[in-house]
Design an enzyme around this catalytic site. Structure first.
Site, PDB file in Angstrom:
ATOM      1  N   GLU A  56       0.820  -1.216   0.000  1.00 51.60           N
ATOM      2  CA  GLU A  56       0.000   0.000   0.000  1.00 51.60           C
ATOM      3  C   GLU A  56       0.851   1.263   0.000  1.00 51.60           C
ATOM      4  O   GLU A  56       0.616   2.204   0.763  1.00 51.60           O
ATOM      5  CB  GLU A  56      -0.954  -0.007   1.199  1.00 51.60           C
ATOM      6  CG  GLU A  56      -1.894  -1.201   1.187  1.00 51.60           C
ATOM      7  CD  GLU A  56      -2.913  -1.209   2.314  1.00 51.60           C
ATOM      8  OE1 GLU A  56      -2.626  -0.644   3.373  1.00 51.60           O
ATOM      9  OE2 GLU A  56      -3.986  -1.805   2.109  1.00 51.60           O
ATOM     10  N   ASP A  64      -8.484  -8.609   4.073  1.00 47.54           N
ATOM     11  CA  ASP A  64      -8.190  -7.484   4.960  1.00 47.54           C
ATOM     12  C   ASP A  64      -9.312  -7.273   5.981  1.00 47.54           C
ATOM     13  O   ASP A  64     -10.117  -6.361   5.810  1.00 47.54           O
ATOM     14  CB  ASP A  64      -8.015  -6.219   4.087  1.00 47.54           C
ATOM     15  CG  ASP A  64      -7.474  -5.046   4.883  1.00 47.54           C
ATOM     16  OD1 ASP A  64      -7.097  -5.244   6.044  1.00 47.54           O
ATOM     17  OD2 ASP A  64      -7.421  -3.930   4.330  1.00 47.54           O
ATOM     18  N   GLU A  95     -12.502  -1.558  11.984  1.00 43.50           N
ATOM     19  CA  GLU A  95     -12.375  -0.818  10.725  1.00 43.50           C
ATOM     20  C   GLU A  95     -13.493  -1.153   9.735  1.00 43.50           C
ATOM     21  O   GLU A  95     -14.167  -0.261   9.227  1.00 43.50           O
ATOM     22  CB  GLU A  95     -11.009  -1.128  10.107  1.00 43.50           C
ATOM     23  CG  GLU A  95     -10.837  -0.513   8.738  1.00 43.50           C
ATOM     24  CD  GLU A  95      -9.502  -0.870   8.099  1.00 43.50           C
ATOM     25  OE1 GLU A  95      -8.659  -1.486   8.766  1.00 43.50           O
ATOM     26  OE2 GLU A  95      -9.313  -0.518   6.924  1.00 43.50           O
TER      27      GLU A  95
END
Ligand code: GCU
Length: 826
Positions: A304, A383, A411
């Protein structure tokens, strides 16, 4: 009120009002026990003999005194002398055996402990012995937990050793005080580029972590600021280590592989360059001079946008080992994250698959990592989605130390605005059998480390949601003992957090245990993953964002079918990364469990699940069931009003009510989107049909203009109305066509750019007013910012006018989606 009633009220107030709480004490409340429960602990000794004076042993003694004073009102005396009365003995195994020659302590792992009654020199002794100086501290917390839960101590004889030696927390805190994916206020460690002057919260955090057996904490973001190891910063880090030390929590930091170049003055960060090797060695020598018990580092590289060894054609082995060798003389460890993938994947390539990345990269490197390197692997191959299979890499690097990375901060799971108890989900991964070499090898048996991304903040209750604290608690408990059941853990946590009332315990356990399935059902069932805005805040529904981009979180929802084909025979081959045994569970759609079907297979919407329903109907039904379940949580909680202190009762009620409303936003967005994509109607005719709703854009508008949302499914009918900036206020109006008493729900948008106001009128009478002052993610009108106001029990007659006046403010245009009018529910 009669005297008796006043008296009863006073008693109730003493029990409930006096303990109004903000959650700051979490599960370490040490609430005073009821007399009857306290009685059974009367025979506990009033003296504690402590051997050794290391900081954790000192904390154990302080904790013991504090816990017993608060729960039992009992003051205990501390001594280092040979006792002449019954006593509690706190110490490390070797020291205990040295001082009391006849006392034999069982073998203990370094962090393990033993709790036992014994007799020494004619006196009864309650022994809290540890394998190292952390053990007695863990044993003390365990003992106090038992007392808080009113457990019988008479037959106590218990040896506990941790499942994994490295039980660490990762915090993704930035040096400016913000926290990446943190939802509970600013950092407890940093502010304005420095370590906070006041580290009280850091110290309290270490106490919380130690209370569930956690022994390390990385304090900065995995997307690491290279300044973290600047010479000037090291003394600041040392202050955090000082705050942690009394609780046996080792400090760790995230480092950036490019540091030798970006801040180190070299022209390279090539891990094989001797100058780079010397740089790391020099850096860690300096760090250990300041913090001799520093624990180690975590590395995110080639991921990332973070630089990594690939810049020089090197591998993760080269990168991990250069740091490991610099840490080795000091006994430090490197957690090297396996979260390495290409986020510019070609979505048109049917063989491309992000899920493959970690195994493809790390499996060939097995056996080449130094032994102080631990490869840190997220529970699933993508993820932190609402459901993923266990990452095949746990079975794919047999000769490499491994840690599982779990996410405590929610998240993709509602960001603590939704209650989602995660232990049942974690257990699924921990218990998944990788069948390494044909043997029974559940993931939990393969781990040297267990790492949790917690992201607590300055909010009084750490995670800004009282019920979410069960996740931090259960993470620690599972890291310590991965065989515990999610139910047993939540039961423990409940009793410590809200007391032992059986009704409270049972009902909150029910909410917690049902919360993950409910969330999964109203977000992404059948292995679709959390269908959230993956290019935005990862919060509300925005399924389109999964598709047709390089991020690789594709669900391949097309007109004729849905799901990623990851089979070996026709798909990306991801299934082939599992052992032969595990492959059998996933290679064919027929064998794959329904809850993971669309993660592994692309099937027509009419494909029949094991229970006989079609995929599309199951998607519709799950969303309705999940939203209904979320609503049920509110009802369940409301039955506990008189049994929970008012502050926490109200806070949880507000959180669960918001969640129930947002679950409806999720339900409708995903179902509408699936209806449009598949073209197949809901057999029960609910999807796309909301007879009680009046769309704002179809009402009479004064000043408001209709707007289309970027993600159309974020608003009912794809549209909302917004009040232009230049107007002081706008209104929508409709007329009522039957007489009755109604519950009115106004679905509106609450943007952060300002605090818009709303007023609801029946004819000329104002019946409600509210402000749009929530802090929600997202800057635009979307499902992230869609909220509901309930105005119940309003009497209206045929021909009455219902009018909402919206007053925009700053960047908040007082936007409205729809109103829903239903007969009043008593
Ligand atoms: C997710 C998350 C990022 C984080 C990353 C990681 O992608 O959205 O904020 O940096 O995981 O785990 O490294």
């Amino acid at each position: 009120m009669g005297t008796r009633l006043i008296w009863l009220f006073l008693m109730w107030c003493i029990a409930i009002c006096a303990i109004a709480e903000d959650g700051h004490d979490a599960w370490l409340r040490y609430a005073r026990l009821h007399e009857a429960t306290a009685k059974q602990f009367q025979s506990l000794p009033k003296l504690v003999v402590t051997l050794g004076d290391s900081p954790p042993i000192g904390s154990a003694q302080t904790e013991l005194k504090r816990g017993l004073a608060r729960m039992l009102g009992r003051e205990i005396r501390a001594s280092k002398q040979t006792p002449t009365q019954d006593f509690i003995l706190l110490g490390v195994r070797d020291q205990i055996e040295e001082m009391f020659a006849n006392l034999h302590v069982p073998e203990l792992a370094p962090d393990g402990f033993w709790l036992d009654w014994t007799e020494v020199g004619g006196h009864k002794a309650l022994v809290i012995a540890g394998g190292s100086d952390r053990g007695p501290l863990y044993g003390t917390f365990a003992l106090l937990g038992k007392i808080a839960r009113g457990e019988n101590l008479e037959t106590l004889d218990e040896v506990q050793n941790p499942a994994a030696p490295l039980r660490w927390i990762n915090q993704w805190d930035n040096l400016d005080g913000t926290i990446e994916r943190g939802y509970a206020g600013p950092s407890i460690f940093f502010e304005n580029g420095s370590v906070r002057a006041d580290l009280t919260r850091a110290r309290e955090y270490a106490r919380l972590l130690a209370s569930v057996g956690l022994n390390g904490c990385v304090v900065n973001n995995v997307n690491a600021d290279p300044r973290i190891l600047d010479d000037a910063f090291i003394p600041q880090l040392a202050r955090i280590a000082d705050a942690f030390r009394p609780y046996g929590v080792k400090l760790g930091v995230s480092v950036n592989l490019s540091m030798p170049k970006t801040v180190g003055g070299l022209d390279t960060f090539d891990p094989l360059d001797p100058r780079v090797q010397a740089w790391w060695a020099h850096k860690f020598d300096a760090l250990y001079r300041a913090i001799p018990d520093f624990g180690g580092v975590v590395v995110k590289a080639d991921s990332e946008g973070q630089l990594g060894p690939s810049a020089y054609g090197r591998t993760p082995v080269d990168a991990a080992n250069v740091i490991a060798r610099a840490l080795r003389p000091h006994h430090g460890v490197v957690f090297y994250r396996a979260f390495v993938y290409n986020h510019h994947l070609d979505w048109k390539d049917p063989k491309a698959d992000r899920a493959r990345a970690a195994y493809d990269i790390f499996h060939p490197l097995d056996g080449r990592f130094d032994d102080n390197v631990i490869v840190q692997i997220k529970n699933g191959p993508i993820d932190f989605q609402v459901r993923e299979p266990a990452s095949p890499l746990f079975g794919g690097v047999k000769q490499t130390s491994k840690a599982i990375e779990l996410q405590i901060t929610q998240e993709y799971l509602g960001q603590q605005r939704h209650t989602v108890y995660l232990a049942p989900m974690w257990k699924q991964t921990l218990d998944f059998d990788m069948h390494v070499d044909g043997h029974d090898t559940p993931v939990k048996s393969l781990l040297r480390g267990v790492v949790g991304v917690a992201n607590v903040g300055m909010d009084a209750n750490w995670l800004a949601n009282h019920l979410a604290m069960a996740n931090l608690y259960s993470f620690g408990r599972l890291a310590w003992d991965s065989n515990l059941s999610a139910e047993a853990i939540v039961d423990e946590w409940m009793r410590l957090t809200f007391g032992n009332d059986p009704e409270v315990v049972q009902k909150v356990r029910e909410i917690q245990m049902e919360s993950w399935p409910a969330y999964e059902h109203y977000t992404g069932p059948l292995g679709l993953q959390t269908l959230t805005n993956i290019t935005g805040p990862h919060y509300g529904p925005a399924p389109e964002s999964q598709e047709r981009n390089g991020w690789g979180q594709w669900i391949r929802a097309e007109h004729d079918g849905v799901g990623m084909d990851r089979s070996v025979s026709t798909g990306t081959g991801f299934v082939g990364q599992y052992s032969a045994e595990a492959q059998k569970q996933f290679e064919t759609a027929a064998a794959t469990p329904d809850e993971l079907l669309l993660f592994f297979h692309h099937v027509p919407y009419t494909y029949k699940l094991h229970g006989g329903k079609t995929v599309i109907q199951a998607i519709y039904d799950f969303h309705y069931e999940g939203a209904a379940q979320a609503n049920e949580f509110v009802n369940t909680w409301e039955t506990l009003e008189r049994k929970i202190d008012p502050d926490r009762y109200q806070a949880v009620l507000a959180q669960l009510s918001y969640q129930a409303d947002h679950a409806i936003v999720w339900r409708d967005a995903i179902n509408d989107w699936c209806l449009r994509t598949s073209g197949i109607s809901d057999a029960q005719d609910r999807v796309g049909h909301h007879p009680d709703r009046i769309e704002a854009e179809s009402m009479h508008l004064e000043g408001y203009t209709a707007v289309e949302l970027t993600s159309w499914e974020g608003a009912s009918g794809g549209k909302a109305v917004a009040c232009p900036k230049e107007r002081t206020s706008c209104a929508v109006e409709t007329s009522i066509n039957t007489d009755g008493t109604y519950d009115i729900a106004v679905q509106y948008f609450d943007l952060n750019g300002g605090v818009a106001r709303f007023e609801l009128f029946v004819n000329d009478q104002r019946v409600a007013t509210w402000k749009a002052d929530r802090q929600l993610p997202g800057k635009d009108l979307s499902a992230d910012s869609s909220v509901r106001e309930h105005i119940n029990g309003i009497s209206m007659n045929r021909g009455d006018h219902l009018r909402i006046v919206g007053t925009p403010n700053g960047g908040d245009p007082a936007a409205i989606d729809y109103i829903e009018i239903q007969p009043h529910a008593n």
